[in-house]
Write an enzyme that holds these catalytic residues in place. Structure first.
Site, PDB file in Angstrom:
ATOM      1  CE1 TYR A 130      -5.703 -22.023  10.374  1.00  0.00           C
ATOM      2  CE2 TYR A 130      -4.742 -21.833   8.031  1.00  0.00           C
ATOM      3  CZ  TYR A 130      -4.648 -21.601   9.430  1.00  0.00           C
ATOM      4  OH  TYR A 130      -3.212 -21.190  10.061  1.00  0.00           O
ATOM      5  CB  CYS A 161      -2.536 -25.180  16.113  1.00  0.00           C
ATOM      6  SG  CYS A 161      -0.992 -24.807  17.161  1.00  0.00           S
ATOM      7  CD  GLU A 188       5.100 -33.013  12.896  1.00  0.00           C
ATOM      8  OE1 GLU A 188       4.191 -32.998  12.012  1.00  0.00           O
ATOM      9  OE2 GLU A 188       4.941 -32.435  13.929  1.00  0.00           O
TER      10      GLU A 188
END
Length: 196
Positions: A130, A161, A188
Site C-alpha cells: 500500500y 487490487c 498467480e
C-alpha cells in the site's frame, strides 16, 4: 491496458449513457461484467441475486441510465466479449496483460490515479505494498487512501487490487473476500496453492 479517456478525472458528458452487462462463471465464482461504448466499466464478485442487483443499480446510478436494449451499444458488446475472453485466458493461467478498453467513470481523483498506476505497473505474479503504491501515485503519506481505493476498485481482477499487500507482507483486505484474494494470488504463484 487501454485507457479510453485522456487524463485521470476526465469525464464524459452528464447525459445518461447506455451500457450492457453479463455474468461470467469463473473459478472464483460468478463475475458481473458491465461495459459502455467506451470500455469495461465494472467487474463485481459473487454476482448472483442481491449482489448482482446492487452492482447493476450502482452502474445505473453513476451512469444515469440503464442497460441498452438489444441491438444497441455494439461497442459495449465488443468490450464485454473481449473482457470475457481475457478473463477466461487469465483463469486458465495465461500470463498476458488485459488489453480490454477501460471506462473509468465509476472512480475519480486520487483513487483513479492509484488504480491506473496499479493497472499499468503491477504485472501478473507480482505484488506491491500500500505504501509503495502511494509513493508511485505521487502521495507518500496516503497509504490508507490507497487501501480505500483498493476497496472501491470498480474493476477488480482486470485492475489487480488483489496484488496489493500490507508492508509487513500480510495479505490485507479485499472487497471480494480474503478467500478470493488468496485464490487469485495462489493462481498467480504468489501464494502456495491450497492443499484442499
Amino acid at each position: 491496458m487501454t485507457d479510453t479517456q485522456g487524463e485521470p478525472g476526465a469525464r464524459a458528458a452528464a447525459a445518461p449513457r447506455t451500457w450492457k452487462w453479463t455474468v461470467r462463471d469463473t473459478p472464483v465464482g460468478p463475475l458481473l461484467l458491465a461495459a459502455t461504448d467506451a470500455g469495461l466499466v465494472t467487474v463485481a464478485f459473487h454476482a448472483r441475486g442481491r449482489t448482482a442487483d446492487r452492482a447493476l443499480a450502482r452502474v445505473a446510478e453513476r451512469l444515469g441510465g440503464g442497460p441498452a436494449p438489444d441491438g444497441r451499444a455494439a461497442a459495449a458488446d465488443g468490450h464485454l466479449a473481449r473482457a470475457a475472453d481475457e478473463l477466461d485466458r487469465y483463469f486458465a493461467g495465461v500470463r498476458s496483460p488485459f488489453t480490454v478498453a477501460l471506462d473509468w467513470s465509476l472512480t475519480g481523483g486520487f483513487a483513479e490515479r492509484v488504480l491506473r498506476e496499479l493497472a499499468r505497473h503491477v504485472p501478473y505474479g507480482t505484488t506491491v505494498g500500500y505504501q509503495d503504491l502511494a509513493v508511485r501515485a505521487g502521495d507518500p503519506g496516503a497509504a490508507r487512501a490507497v487501501g480505500a481505493a483498493m476497496g472501491a476498485n470498480p474493476l477488480p481482477v482486470v485492475v489487480p487490487c488483489h496484488r496489493v499487500l500490507e508492508s509487513s507482507g500480510a495479505i490485507g483486505g479485499f472487497s471480494g473476500g480474503l478467500e478470493t484474494k488468496r485464490a487469485l494470488l495462489a493462481m498467480e504463484g504468489v501464494l502456495p496453492q491450497p492443499l484442499f
